[in-house]
Design a protein around this motif. Structure first.
Motif, PDB file in Angstrom:
ATOM      1  N   ALA A  16       0.827  -1.212   0.000  1.00 45.91           N
ATOM      2  CA  ALA A  16       0.000   0.000   0.000  1.00 45.91           C
ATOM      3  C   ALA A  16       0.857   1.256   0.000  1.00 45.91           C
ATOM      4  CB  ALA A  16      -0.943  -0.012   1.198  1.00 45.91           C
ATOM      5  N   SER A  17       1.972   1.232   0.724  1.00 47.74           N
ATOM      6  CA  SER A  17       2.822   2.413   0.810  1.00 47.74           C
ATOM      7  C   SER A  17       3.506   2.732  -0.515  1.00 47.74           C
ATOM      8  CB  SER A  17       3.869   2.233   1.902  1.00 47.74           C
ATOM      9  OG  SER A  17       4.708   1.146   1.587  1.00 47.74           O
ATOM     10  N   ALA A  18       3.619   1.753  -1.399  1.00 46.41           N
ATOM     11  CA  ALA A  18       4.295   1.976  -2.672  1.00 46.41           C
ATOM     12  C   ALA A  18       3.334   2.359  -3.780  1.00 46.41           C
ATOM     13  CB  ALA A  18       5.070   0.716  -3.064  1.00 46.41           C
ATOM     14  N   GLN A  19       2.043   2.337  -3.520  1.00 45.18           N
ATOM     15  CA  GLN A  19       1.081   2.676  -4.543  1.00 45.18           C
ATOM     16  C   GLN A  19       1.200   4.150  -4.900  1.00 45.18           C
ATOM     17  OE1 GLN A  19      -2.689   1.333  -3.122  1.00 45.18           O
ATOM     18  NE2 GLN A  19      -2.132  -0.800  -3.256  1.00 45.18           N
ATOM     19  N   VAL A  20       0.968   4.446  -6.159  1.00 47.19           N
ATOM     20  CA  VAL A  20       1.134   5.796  -6.668  1.00 47.19           C
ATOM     21  C   VAL A  20      -0.099   6.639  -6.362  1.00 47.19           C
ATOM     22  CG1 VAL A  20       1.497   7.146  -8.756  1.00 47.19           C
ATOM     23  CG2 VAL A  20       2.643   4.945  -8.492  1.00 47.19           C
ATOM     24  N   ARG A  21       0.129   7.852  -5.878  1.00 48.45           N
ATOM     25  CA  ARG A  21      -0.940   8.817  -5.636  1.00 48.45           C
ATOM     26  C   ARG A  21      -0.972   9.788  -6.797  1.00 48.45           C
ATOM     27  NH1 ARG A  21      -0.068  11.208   0.202  1.00 48.45           N
ATOM     28  NH2 ARG A  21      -1.987  12.246  -0.374  1.00 48.45           N
ATOM     29  N   THR A  22      -2.096  10.429  -6.984  1.00 48.67           N
ATOM     30  CA  THR A  22      -2.234  11.419  -8.041  1.00 48.67           C
ATOM     31  C   THR A  22      -1.550  12.717  -7.619  1.00 48.67           C
ATOM     32  OG1 THR A  22      -4.351  10.452  -8.651  1.00 48.67           O
ATOM     33  CG2 THR A  22      -3.906  12.658  -9.463  1.00 48.67           C
ATOM     34  N   VAL A  23      -0.695  13.247  -8.478  1.00 49.70           N
ATOM     35  CA  VAL A  23      -0.011  14.504  -8.171  1.00 49.70           C
ATOM     36  C   VAL A  23      -0.828  15.668  -8.710  1.00 49.70           C
ATOM     37  CG1 VAL A  23       2.307  13.521  -8.076  1.00 49.70           C
ATOM     38  CG2 VAL A  23       1.421  14.303 -10.249  1.00 49.70           C
ATOM     39  N   PRO A  24      -0.713  16.822  -8.106  1.00 45.79           N
ATOM     40  CA  PRO A  24       0.061  17.120  -6.906  1.00 45.79           C
ATOM     41  C   PRO A  24      -0.666  16.671  -5.648  1.00 45.79           C
ATOM     42  CG  PRO A  24      -1.059  19.101  -7.625  1.00 45.79           C
ATOM     43  CD  PRO A  24      -1.389  18.021  -8.625  1.00 45.79           C
ATOM     44  N   TYR A  25       0.105  16.419  -4.603  1.00 47.65           N
ATOM     45  CA  TYR A  25      -0.450  16.097  -3.287  1.00 47.65           C
ATOM     46  C   TYR A  25       0.509  16.570  -2.217  1.00 47.65           C
ATOM     47  CZ  TYR A  25       2.605  11.915  -3.269  1.00 47.65           C
ATOM     48  OH  TYR A  25       3.676  11.056  -3.294  1.00 47.65           O
ATOM     49  N   TRP A  26       0.029  16.619  -0.981  1.00 47.59           N
ATOM     50  CA  TRP A  26       0.833  17.085   0.154  1.00 47.59           C
ATOM     51  C   TRP A  26       1.449  15.904   0.875  1.00 47.59           C
ATOM     52  CZ3 TRP A  26       1.953  22.072   0.634  1.00 47.59           C
ATOM     53  CH2 TRP A  26       1.121  22.998   0.019  1.00 47.59           C
ATOM     54  N   ALA A  27       2.664  16.097   1.351  1.00 50.67           N
ATOM     55  CA  ALA A  27       3.366  15.106   2.171  1.00 50.67           C
ATOM     56  C   ALA A  27       4.150  15.890   3.225  1.00 50.67           C
ATOM     57  CB  ALA A  27       4.310  14.275   1.309  1.00 50.67           C
ATOM     58  N   SER A  28       4.797  15.172   4.098  1.00 51.41           N
ATOM     59  CA  SER A  28       5.669  15.817   5.083  1.00 51.41           C
ATOM     60  C   SER A  28       6.941  14.991   5.203  1.00 51.41           C
ATOM     61  CB  SER A  28       4.968  15.945   6.437  1.00 51.41           C
ATOM     62  OG  SER A  28       4.605  14.678   6.942  1.00 51.41           O
ATOM     63  N   ILE A  29       7.978  15.623   5.707  1.00 47.90           N
ATOM     64  CA  ILE A  29       9.252  14.920   5.878  1.00 47.90           C
ATOM     65  C   ILE A  29       9.130  13.978   7.073  1.00 47.90           C
ATOM     66  CG2 ILE A  29      11.702  15.173   6.426  1.00 47.90           C
ATOM     67  CD1 ILE A  29      11.672  17.799   4.858  1.00 47.90           C
ATOM     68  N   ALA A  30       9.419  12.708   6.836  1.00 51.78           N
ATOM     69  CA  ALA A  30       9.290  11.685   7.873  1.00 51.78           C
ATOM     70  C   ALA A  30      10.607  11.436   8.601  1.00 51.78           C
ATOM     71  CB  ALA A  30       8.803  10.374   7.255  1.00 51.78           C
ATOM     72  N   ALA A  31      11.712  11.728   7.941  1.00 51.72           N
ATOM     73  CA  ALA A  31      13.028  11.407   8.484  1.00 51.72           C
ATOM     74  C   ALA A  31      13.599  12.569   9.294  1.00 51.72           C
ATOM     75  CB  ALA A  31      13.981  11.065   7.341  1.00 51.72           C
ATOM     76  N   ALA A  32      14.488  12.258  10.203  1.00 48.23           N
ATOM     77  CA  ALA A  32      15.167  13.296  10.986  1.00 48.23           C
ATOM     78  C   ALA A  32      16.097  14.110  10.099  1.00 48.23           C
ATOM     79  CB  ALA A  32      15.945  12.665  12.133  1.00 48.23           C
ATOM     80  N   GLU A  33      16.546  13.498   9.009  1.00 45.65           N
ATOM     81  CA  GLU A  33      17.390  14.192   8.042  1.00 45.65           C
ATOM     82  C   GLU A  33      16.985  13.726   6.648  1.00 45.65           C
ATOM     83  OE1 GLU A  33      21.616  14.972   8.944  1.00 45.65           O
ATOM     84  OE2 GLU A  33      22.007  13.864   7.077  1.00 45.65           O
ATOM     85  N   ALA A  34      16.691  14.681   5.762  1.00 45.80           N
ATOM     86  CA  ALA A  34      16.262  14.359   4.403  1.00 45.80           C
ATOM     87  C   ALA A  34      17.009  15.246   3.417  1.00 45.80           C
ATOM     88  CB  ALA A  34      14.759  14.556   4.268  1.00 45.80           C
TER      89      ALA A  34
END
Length: 155
Positions: A16-34
């Motif tokens: 499910a996490s690899a499924q493609v979403r329609t762009v544009p969309y909002w996300a946030s940084i999940a990692a402590a360093e990106a």
């Protein structure tokens, strides 16, 4: 034969996490360093290194495991999808913004958030969003946030 077909289907299905979403969309940084790069591969040079978890980004394009993202000031570049989260976040913009007890300008003022403060958002109705900043929660006018589309509704 039926078991082999089912097993093959399970092994080839994308998580499910690899499924493609329609762009544009909002996300946030999940990692402590990106790291944001100039292109969709680790061989491209880095533009920025972000050390701020939950910073909202607008995903503009998808290329394999890479996402072309845009930040608040308009800077865009490429990040690995694994560094991003679907958890919604927003940045307070403009001036100090009132955080209220309910979705109403007449509601009790809980505190004020300074420009640049990042919080997790939910329950947006097109005018107000519930925002969590640390352990504190309240409602903020949606127009004072970068991280939602105008009039966007979130459940």
């Amino acid at each position: 034969m039926k078991r082999i077909t089912i097993l093959l289907a399970m092994l080839t299905a994308a998580p499910a996490s690899a499924q493609v979403r329609t762009v544009p969309y909002w996300a946030s940084i999940a990692a402590a360093e990106a790291m944001m790069r100039t292109g969709p591969d680790r061989s491209y040079p880095a533009i920025w290194v972000y050390k701020r978890r939950d910073l909202p980004l607008r995903v503009l394009q998808i290329e394999g495991a890479w996402r072309r993202v845009q930040e608040q000031d308009g800077t865009s570049g490429w990040m690995l999808a694994s560094l991003l989260s679907a958890k919604r976040a927003a940045v307070v913009t403009g001036t100090y913004r009132p955080i209220r007890e309910a979705r109403d300008d007449g509601s009790r003022l809980l505190w004020q958030a300074a420009p640049g403060v990042v919080g997790r958002i939910s329950q947006c109705d097109g005018q107000w969003c519930r925002i969590a900043i640390g352990a504190r929660t309240g409602y903020i006018p949606q127009s004072g946030l970068w991280g939602t589309d105008p009039g966007e509704q979130l459940r």
